[in-house]
Scaffold this motif. Structure first.
Motif, mmCIF file in Angstrom:
data_model
loop_
_atom_site.group_PDB
_atom_site.id
_atom_site.type_symbol
_atom_site.label_atom_id
_atom_site.label_comp_id
_atom_site.label_asym_id
_atom_site.label_seq_id
_atom_site.Cartn_x
_atom_site.Cartn_y
_atom_site.Cartn_z
ATOM 1 N N GLN A 99 0.819 -1.207 0.000
ATOM 2 C CA GLN A 99 0.000 0.000 0.000
ATOM 3 C C GLN A 99 0.852 1.257 0.000
ATOM 4 O O GLN A 99 0.848 2.010 -0.958
ATOM 5 C CB GLN A 99 -0.989 -0.072 1.153
ATOM 6 C CG GLN A 99 -2.032 -1.128 0.850
ATOM 7 C CD GLN A 99 -2.605 -1.817 2.069
ATOM 8 O OE1 GLN A 99 -3.464 -2.647 1.921
ATOM 9 N NE2 GLN A 99 -2.150 -1.494 3.241
ATOM 10 N N CYS A 100 1.602 1.462 1.068
ATOM 11 C CA CYS A 100 2.504 2.611 0.998
ATOM 12 C C CYS A 100 3.921 2.184 1.332
ATOM 13 O O CYS A 100 4.145 1.220 2.044
ATOM 14 C CB CYS A 100 2.026 3.765 1.879
ATOM 15 S SG CYS A 100 2.655 3.738 3.561
ATOM 16 N N CYS A 103 5.032 1.816 5.228
ATOM 17 C CA CYS A 103 4.620 0.699 6.081
ATOM 18 C C CYS A 103 5.095 -0.658 5.580
ATOM 19 O O CYS A 103 5.365 -1.550 6.378
ATOM 20 C CB CYS A 103 3.105 0.634 6.175
ATOM 21 S SG CYS A 103 2.365 2.168 6.713
ATOM 22 N N CYS A 135 -1.166 1.618 10.266
ATOM 23 C CA CYS A 135 -1.439 1.900 8.855
ATOM 24 C C CYS A 135 -2.628 2.839 8.815
ATOM 25 O O CYS A 135 -3.711 2.494 9.274
ATOM 26 C CB CYS A 135 -1.744 0.584 8.140
ATOM 27 S SG CYS A 135 -2.644 0.760 6.602
ATOM 28 N N ARG A 136 -2.409 4.035 8.275
ATOM 29 C CA ARG A 136 -3.492 5.017 8.264
ATOM 30 C C ARG A 136 -4.424 4.862 7.068
ATOM 31 O O ARG A 136 -5.419 5.549 6.966
ATOM 32 C CB ARG A 136 -2.909 6.430 8.334
ATOM 33 C CG ARG A 136 -2.370 6.721 9.708
ATOM 34 C CD ARG A 136 -2.032 8.151 9.870
ATOM 35 N NE ARG A 136 -0.868 8.505 9.065
ATOM 36 C CZ ARG A 136 -0.347 9.714 9.007
ATOM 37 N NH1 ARG A 136 -0.886 10.680 9.717
ATOM 38 N NH2 ARG A 136 0.688 9.978 8.273
ATOM 39 N N CYS A 137 -4.047 3.964 6.141
ATOM 40 C CA CYS A 137 -4.969 3.764 5.014
ATOM 41 C C CYS A 137 -5.917 2.599 5.302
ATOM 42 O O CYS A 137 -6.683 2.210 4.433
ATOM 43 C CB CYS A 137 -4.208 3.556 3.717
ATOM 44 S SG CYS A 137 -3.187 2.099 3.682
HETATM 45 S S1 FES Z 1 0.206 0.981 4.254
HETATM 46 FE FE1 FES Z 1 1.137 2.818 4.913
HETATM 47 S S2 FES Z 1 -0.497 3.963 5.758
HETATM 48 FE FE2 FES Z 1 -1.396 2.112 5.161
#
Ligand code: FES
Ligand code: FES
Length: 152
Positions: A99-100, A103, A135-137
């Motif tokens: 995702q990001c 993380c 994880c903020r997403c």
């Molecule tokens: S994967 Fe990094 S904020 Fe969700």
């Protein structure tokens, strides 16, 4: 004040001079060029900086660099390479769990520590293993599914 330390990183012994107040995270990123390990909060709360120290996941932002003398550190760079991904990396891609960039390296390392000890973890064990990662997403489900689906 600086000191010279020798430790194993991703299977290779290295000897480096490091200021005594530096963290392991800073040593990895700024001296060894291992920038796959990320700094999120810098205070032990987000899990972004997770590496394995003697096989155990640790927050490298909380470990003073001289403490790793004689020990073994594994970072995401040692997990797999572009042409030879670790099964976890493949599974993360297949399940949309990448995702990001902040993380993912830490999530991979905590997952790695889990499956090294327990190749068939339950959903609850996976949740527990990644519980230190913020994880903020809100994309935890894909990560749990990716680890569940792992085939070593
Ligand atoms: S994967 Fe990094 S904020 Fe969700
Ligand atoms: S950067 Fe180390 S826990 Fe957040």
């Amino acid at each position: 004040m600086a000191t010279v330390i020798k430790f194993k990183v991703n299977g290779r012994w290295v000897e480096v001079e490091v200021p005594c107040h530096w963290t392991l995270l800073r040593l990895l990123r700024e001296k060894l060029g291992l920038t796959g390990t990320k700094e999120g909060c810098g205070i032990g709360e987000c899990g972004a900086c997770t590496v394995l120290l003697d096989g155990m996941p640790v927050n490298s932002c909380l470990i003073l660099a001289p403490k790793v003398e004689g020990r073994e550190v594994q970072t995401v760079e040692g997990l797999g390479s572009r042409g030879d991904l670790h099964p976890l990396q493949k599974s993360f891609i297949d399940h949309g769990a990448v995702q990001c960039g902040f993380c993912t390296p830490g999530m991979l390392m905590s997952s790695r520590a889990l499956i090294d000890k327990n190749p068939n973890p339950t959903r609850e064990e996976i949740k527990d293993a990644i519980s230190g990662h913020l994880c903020r997403c809100t994309g935890y489900n894909q990560i749990i599914e990716a680890v569940e689906a792992i085939e070593e």
